[in-house]
Design a protein around this motif. Structure first.
Motif, short mmCIF file in Angstrom:
data_model
loop_
_atom_site.label_atom_id
_atom_site.label_comp_id
_atom_site.label_asym_id
_atom_site.label_seq_id
_atom_site.Cartn_x
_atom_site.Cartn_y
_atom_site.Cartn_z
N VAL A 58 -26.23 31.81 70.26
CA VAL A 58 -26.22 30.52 69.56
C VAL A 58 -27.61 30.16 69.03
O VAL A 58 -27.84 29.04 68.60
CB VAL A 58 -25.65 29.39 70.45
N GLY A 59 -28.54 31.13 69.08
CA GLY A 59 -29.77 31.00 68.31
C GLY A 59 -31.03 30.58 69.03
O GLY A 59 -32.10 30.59 68.41
N HIS A 60 -30.95 30.22 70.32
CA HIS A 60 -32.18 29.76 70.96
C HIS A 60 -32.44 30.44 72.31
O HIS A 60 -33.04 29.88 73.22
CB HIS A 60 -32.17 28.23 71.14
N GLY A 61 -32.03 31.72 72.40
CA GLY A 61 -32.12 32.42 73.68
C GLY A 61 -33.50 32.42 74.31
O GLY A 61 -33.70 31.93 75.42
N SER A 62 -34.49 33.00 73.62
CA SER A 62 -35.85 33.07 74.17
C SER A 62 -36.79 32.16 73.39
O SER A 62 -37.95 32.50 73.15
CB SER A 62 -36.36 34.52 74.12
N SER A 63 -36.30 31.00 73.00
CA SER A 63 -37.16 30.05 72.28
C SER A 63 -38.32 29.59 73.16
O SER A 63 -39.37 29.21 72.65
CB SER A 63 -36.35 28.85 71.80
#
Length: 352
Positions: A228-233
């Motif tokens: 969903v785009g923010h795994g290792s943000s």
């Protein structure tokens, strides 16, 4: 870079881990069980996994030189869905988790996970599922509004379904339908990214078994929100390089294969670090590993999330080639093992 590693990686261990990982439901945001599994496996290998408040796992392996810290990221979260509403006929409307085409889940078996711990089987269908009944069964658009889940329980109304404890916001996981063939082929949902997690575990197993120390301190990041785009943000501040391990896309004008290690030079977030990508190519050549360098126009990774999150890092991306990504995926054992071999060469080679 003249010295070859020649590692004796344990392919059987990686395949066993992959089979176990694929059997654990883990759509993005519903990764508690699989993170428990990762914590237990890390402990078996002699490492410890600590979780951030977000649920990301971090395994720290001390290096020969602690002046720089390298990060390796892989994600255990997968595609899936969530109950959007309960329909009057007792069936479920769902909302997707992750970016997949609805046609890829039509006819799929699934599991509904209620918040009080119950699980119910179901099947994804269109709202007009029978060609014997509906004239538009073949042609109707496969989109969210036209899809529903038939629950394998005695339900024919919204009230019947609610009595099971099913409610809006319950997670839905897809049956992975895993097949690991004797000739090395692996076909399953969720090889993105559990094939890569198996490669990372293979790296960890080798380091422990051979009592080897990486060139630099190594932090292995196991993320739970990549799809969903923010795994290792978020990354620990001491990481200067992040190597995202994620599946290699295959298809139109791409040169990778299901036996290769894929090295991504650029994806939808832009080009990856020149020096890191070059180093990966040189190491693949040195280790005599089959590899391909490709561009992924519709792709993002944990490294993309980290860069967009403001991390001051160099970043690169590699992984086993996976056919039919976000659908019924397939790779080969060789690609998983070769990915582990390239990771190992990378972490054992000092940064210059």
């Amino acid at each position: 870079m003249s010295k070859k590693c020649n590692p004796e990686l344990d392919a059987a261990y990686m395949m066993a881990q992959l089979q176990s990982l694929l059997a654990i439901p883990s759509p993005s945001g519903f990764c508690m069980r699989i993170m428990g599994y990762m914590e237990e496996e890390a402990e078996k290998l002699g490492y410890s996994l600590e979780q951030t408040p977000k649920g990301t796992g971090i395994i720290t392996i001390p290096g020969q030189d602690d002046s720089q810290t390298i990060g390796i990221s892989a994600h255990v979260d997968t595609l899936g869905a969530m109950v959007r509403s309960i329909k009057g006929n007792g069936m479920l409307r769902f909302t997707p988790i992750g970016g997949y085409a609805m046609a890829t889940v039509e006819g799929e078996y699934c599991m509904i996970h209620t918040r009080d711990g119950h699980e119910y089987e179901g099947t994804v269908l269109t709202t007009h599922p029978s060609v014997h009944v509906y004239s538009d069964a073949r042609d109707m658009k496969r989109e969210e509004a036209n899809m529903e889940i038939r629950i394998d329980e005695m339900v024919s109304s919204k009230e019947d379904t609610e009595k099971l404890g099913i409610s809006v916001g319950d997670f839905i996981s897809w049956d992975p339908r895993t097949r690991m063939l004797d000739n090395g082929w692996i076909k399953s949902r969720h090889l993105d990214d559990k094939a890569c997690v198996a490669s990372v575990l293979g790296l960890m197993e080798w380091l422990k078994r051979e009592n080897k120390t990486p060139a630099h301190t190594l932090k292995i990041i196991i993320s739970t929100y990549e799809e969903v785009g923010h795994g290792s943000s978020y990354l620990p501040a001491d990481i200067t390089e992040l190597l995202a391990v994620d599946m290699g896309a295959l298809g139109d004008d791409l040169s990778g294969s299901e036996q290769n290690v894929s090295i991504c030079a650029k994806d939808s977030s832009g080009p990856y670090d020149y020096g890191m990508t070059t180093k990966l190519i040189e190491l693949a050549k040195r280790e005599e590993l089959p590899y391909a360098v490709d561009i992924y126009p519709y792709y993002g990774s944990d490294a993309s999330a980290a860069l967009r999150g403001g991390s001051n890092i160099r970043a690169a991306l590699l992984g086993p080639g996976v056919h039919a990504s976000h659908g019924m995926e397939r790779t080969h054992k060789d690609a998983v093992v070769n990915t582990a071999a390239l990771l190992l060469a990378y972490v054992m080679t000092p940064i210059h």
